[in-house]
Design an enzyme around this catalytic site. Structure first.
Site, PDB file in Angstrom:
ATOM      1  N   GLU A  60       1.055  -1.616  -0.381  1.00 37.52           N
ATOM      2  CA  GLU A  60       0.359  -0.052   0.055  1.00 37.52           C
ATOM      3  C   GLU A  60       0.795   1.223   0.016  1.00 37.52           C
ATOM      4  O   GLU A  60       0.200   2.475  -0.438  1.00 37.52           O
ATOM      5  CB  GLU A  60      -0.646  -0.285   1.050  1.00 37.52           C
ATOM      6  CG  GLU A  60      -1.992  -0.889   0.984  1.00 37.52           C
ATOM      7  CD  GLU A  60      -2.042  -2.470   1.672  1.00 37.52           C
ATOM      8  OE1 GLU A  60      -0.775  -2.523   2.158  1.00 37.52           O
ATOM      9  OE2 GLU A  60      -2.875  -3.313   1.166  1.00 37.52           O
ATOM     10  N   HIS A 129     -12.328  -4.402   8.712  1.00 38.21           N
ATOM     11  CA  HIS A 129     -12.959  -4.320   7.255  1.00 38.21           C
ATOM     12  C   HIS A 129     -14.142  -3.429   6.974  1.00 38.21           C
ATOM     13  O   HIS A 129     -14.374  -4.293   5.856  1.00 38.21           O
ATOM     14  CB  HIS A 129     -12.870  -6.333   6.634  1.00 38.21           C
ATOM     15  CG  HIS A 129     -11.544  -6.195   6.030  1.00 38.21           C
ATOM     16  ND1 HIS A 129     -10.737  -7.178   7.445  1.00 38.21           N
ATOM     17  CD2 HIS A 129     -10.377  -7.001   4.624  1.00 38.21           C
ATOM     18  CE1 HIS A 129      -9.133  -7.622   6.247  1.00 38.21           C
ATOM     19  NE2 HIS A 129      -9.400  -7.205   5.261  1.00 38.21           N
TER      20      HIS A 129
END
Lengths: 326, 343
Positions: A60, A129
């Site tokens: 990321e 999440h």
């Protein structure tokens, strides 16, 4: 005019901008050949090829750093961070690099990029999440932050974000991907920083974002049919820039303020809006502003637990009714 | 690629080797500019005319001079908070660098960035980054743009040995290698991350080079105190990048004479270490190189005097310069020039 899912609107929104401008490129994990883990990028790889739609490693920091370097030197990258929770592992770029480069360099460095990311709860994915993290970004000077609630807004705000000269964090709601809406044919370009009155009303103003918009609308219908309460619902759409004119204008007509926030309670965007209302519209208010939020908890995975954590249609309606009729 | 252990002695005789007299004099001048400007920055601290923090490159001049000297216009530098040297090496005027350190309106960013964020886009200095490792992926992005556009510029990313232990280093190396990006990663191994010896906290002897194999890259360690060695390594890496051969990772062995930052007296160094490195001082070494190639003492002294005068003049200009106008406090937060976040 066609009916489109929110998911397909993401695809159409990206395709619209990539077709328009060859400098628009798109990178992320599983976005190319696989079509995205939410299937929100299906077909882009075939349409635009592996040079413009490029799969990355699970890195990321590299994804956001590369997007920044490309943006600084002339491209208009769209970078995907699969789940918005993962922004935490590359927060340096969100917090320190994108938004400060222009200021620190006295205007020399430009950073026109879009980070699109799957945000929000409802999918039973648990605490890492499912979060609504738009507030993490809202507090940082130099960033722009948008969160569309409808397929049409996905396309229009995506276009506005890609064409914007500043870094924009684009929050797509995972639980909205399968929802449908009417979308006009042809190019759609919206503007950042404009809230939308999605249901006019006279008794109270309800501010909502993303998944909370359809819930606020459903609550407003319930309040109307069951209690005769006529709520105005505003889709805030863009946290930065923030359209306070539309919001304060509504408040001047309805005299009551409610915010519906998916985020945990502390430092939610609604707190900022309540603060603005207290500061600038105090004498318009006929009662205390009310924030309807997720409690200050990590989100649980089990469906029953998650359902009582996030603001529901019933909770919104009950809270508004209690405030207005007590 | 020349390795530290098999470094050849300086050749005698003609100046017309692969580097040439004109380039050698330029490499020398750049090193002297950095030495004098950094020393002046330190002196100005002691006079409280430079506030905040500062990270000097005294002793590391050859790395900056060699890599910048091998760049072409349009090549891009990405620096760390220890970035004065790399900024000066790209030709940014001394007065703008010292002015920024002193918080004056003539500073490179009018005082809005400070010592750790020197940026001059017109000189290809795409920023100095104060978060360890952050700029390696950013340099990848600039290189990706060059690859995408078919441009021939190279992105050159400088960092210290300590950076090799942060995640962004490894993400960027893999990313650059997989995408075959025209980026050159330059590790300045000055033996200390901040206060702690890099060898105390790293699993391999050469913190950058010994990791290169993980990313399919050759292991390169060079003498970072010899500007010729650095220059040649840079040329080779840039040529490879421009030819589509992908990234390079080059570890330059060097030494910083001062502490990590101005707050650090560097008392952790073993006795005699600094003195040993000063025997191989890059500027002293390069003066000997120039003499070996037949450059006269007068030419060397002339450069020294010219640079000294430039730094003196820049210092006086900065001392006399106005502070920034207060209204720049809120400019350039957003692209519209201002800081408005609402209507």
């Amino acid at each position: 005019m066609a009916e489109l899912t929110y998911r397909d609107a993401v695809i159409r929104g990206i395709a619209q901008e990539m077709t328009r401008d060859p400098d628009v490129v798109f990178i992320g994990e599983d976005i190319g050949k696989a079509g995205g883990v939410f299937k929100a990028t299906v077909g882009l790889y075939d349409q635009f090829g592996p040079v413009r739609v490029r799969d990355t490693p699970i890195s990321e920091q590299a994804i956001l750093g590369a997007a920044m370097g490309a943006a600084m030197t002339g491209l208009k990258p769209i970078a995907e961070i699969m789940f918005s929770d993962f922004i935490a592992v590359c927060f340096d770029y969100i917090a320190n690099e994108f938004p400060k480069s222009r200021y620190m360099s006295n205007g020399q460095v430009k950073c026109p990029l879009v980070v699109r990311t799957g945000n929000g709860g409802g999918a039973r994915f648990g605490a890492q999440h499912s979060q609504s993290v738009e507030n993490w970004c809202m507090m940082i000077p130099g960033l722009k932050v948008v969160a569309p609630s409808s397929p049409r807004d996905v396309i229009g705000l995506m276009a506005a974000a890609v064409r914007d000269p500043d870094p924009v964090i684009f929050f797509e709601h995972k639980s909205l991907y399968a929802t449908k809406g009417e979308v006009p044919d042809g190019e759609i370009v919206d503007t950042l920083g404009s809230a939308k009155i999605v249901r006019p009303g006279k008794d109270a103003t309800i501010l909502a974002l993303a998944l909370m918009v359809p819930r606020a609308l459903a609550a407003a219908e319930k309040l109307k049919s069951e209690h005769g309460i006529d709520c105005e619902v505003i889709d805030v759409r863009s946290l930065v820039p923030l359209d306070t004119k539309t919001i304060l204008g509504s408040l001047a007509r309805t005299h009551r303020l409610f915010t519906v926030e998916e985020n945990p309670r502390l430092c939610g965007w609604g707190a900022e809006l309540v603060s603005i209302a207290a500061d600038e519209a105090f004498y318009d208010l006929d009662g205390p502003p009310v924030r309807i939020t997720t409690p200050h908890i990590p989100l649980p995975a089990a469906d029953l637990l998650e359902d009582i954590a996030l603001p529901s249609v019933e909770r919104i309606a009950e809270r508004v009714q209690r405030s207005l009729q007590s | 690629m020349a390795k530290l252990e098999d470094r050849a002695p300086a050749p005698k005789g003609s100046l017309n080797d692969d580097i040439g007299e004109e380039k050698r004099l330029a490499l020398y001048r750049t090193q002297v500019v950095i030495r004098e400007a950094e020393q002046r920055a330190y002196d100005l601290f002691l006079q409280n005319l430079v506030k905040g923090t500062s990270h000097l490159s005294l002793g590391q001049e050859a790395v900056a001079a060699g890599f910048a000297g091998a760049m072409r216009p349009g090549d891009l530098s990405f620096c760390t908070y220890r970035g004065h040297a790399h900024t000066l090496a790209r030709g940014v005027p001394i007065v703008q660098v010292l002015g920024e350190l002193m918080g004056r309106d003539i500073g490179l960013m009018r005082g809005k960035g400070g010592s750790m964020h020197l940026t001059s886009v017109e000189h290809g200095v795409m920023g100095s980054y104060a978060i360890i490792g952050a700029h390696l992926p950013i340099a990848c992005g600039a290189a990706w743009r060059a690859q995408y556009k078919g441009a021939k510029d190279v992105s050159v990313c400088f960092f210290g040995d300590g950076t090799t232990n942060i995640g962004a280093f490894h993400e960027a190396l893999n990313f650059a290698a997989v995408w075959k990006l025209p980026v050159v990663f330059v590790c300045e191994n000055n033996l200390y991350m901040e206060y702690t010896p890099i060898s105390d906290v790293t699993a391999v002897k050469h913190p950058a080079a010994d990791r290169a194999a993980s990313y399919g890259l050759p292991r390169i360690v060079i003498d970072g105190n010899d500007a010729d060695v650095v220059y040649r390594a840079a040329i080779e890496a840039y040529d490879k990048a421009r030819a589509g051969g992908g990234p390079s990772l080059i570890e330059c062995m060097t030494y910083r004479y001062s502490g990590h930052s101005r707050a650090d007296p560097a008392k952790y160094r073993p006795e005699g270490e600094l003195e040993r490195w000063k025997e191989r001082d890059p500027i002293k070494l390069y003066r000997e190189r120039l003499r070996a190639f037949g450059v006269g003492e007068d030419a060397i002294l002339r450069i020294d005097a010219e640079v000294k005068r430039e730094v003196d003049e820049a210092t006086e200009q900065c001392k006399a310069a106005a502070p920034p106008a207060l209204d720049i406090l809120t400019t350039d937060v957003y692209a519209d020039g201002g800081f408005a976040w609402r209507n």
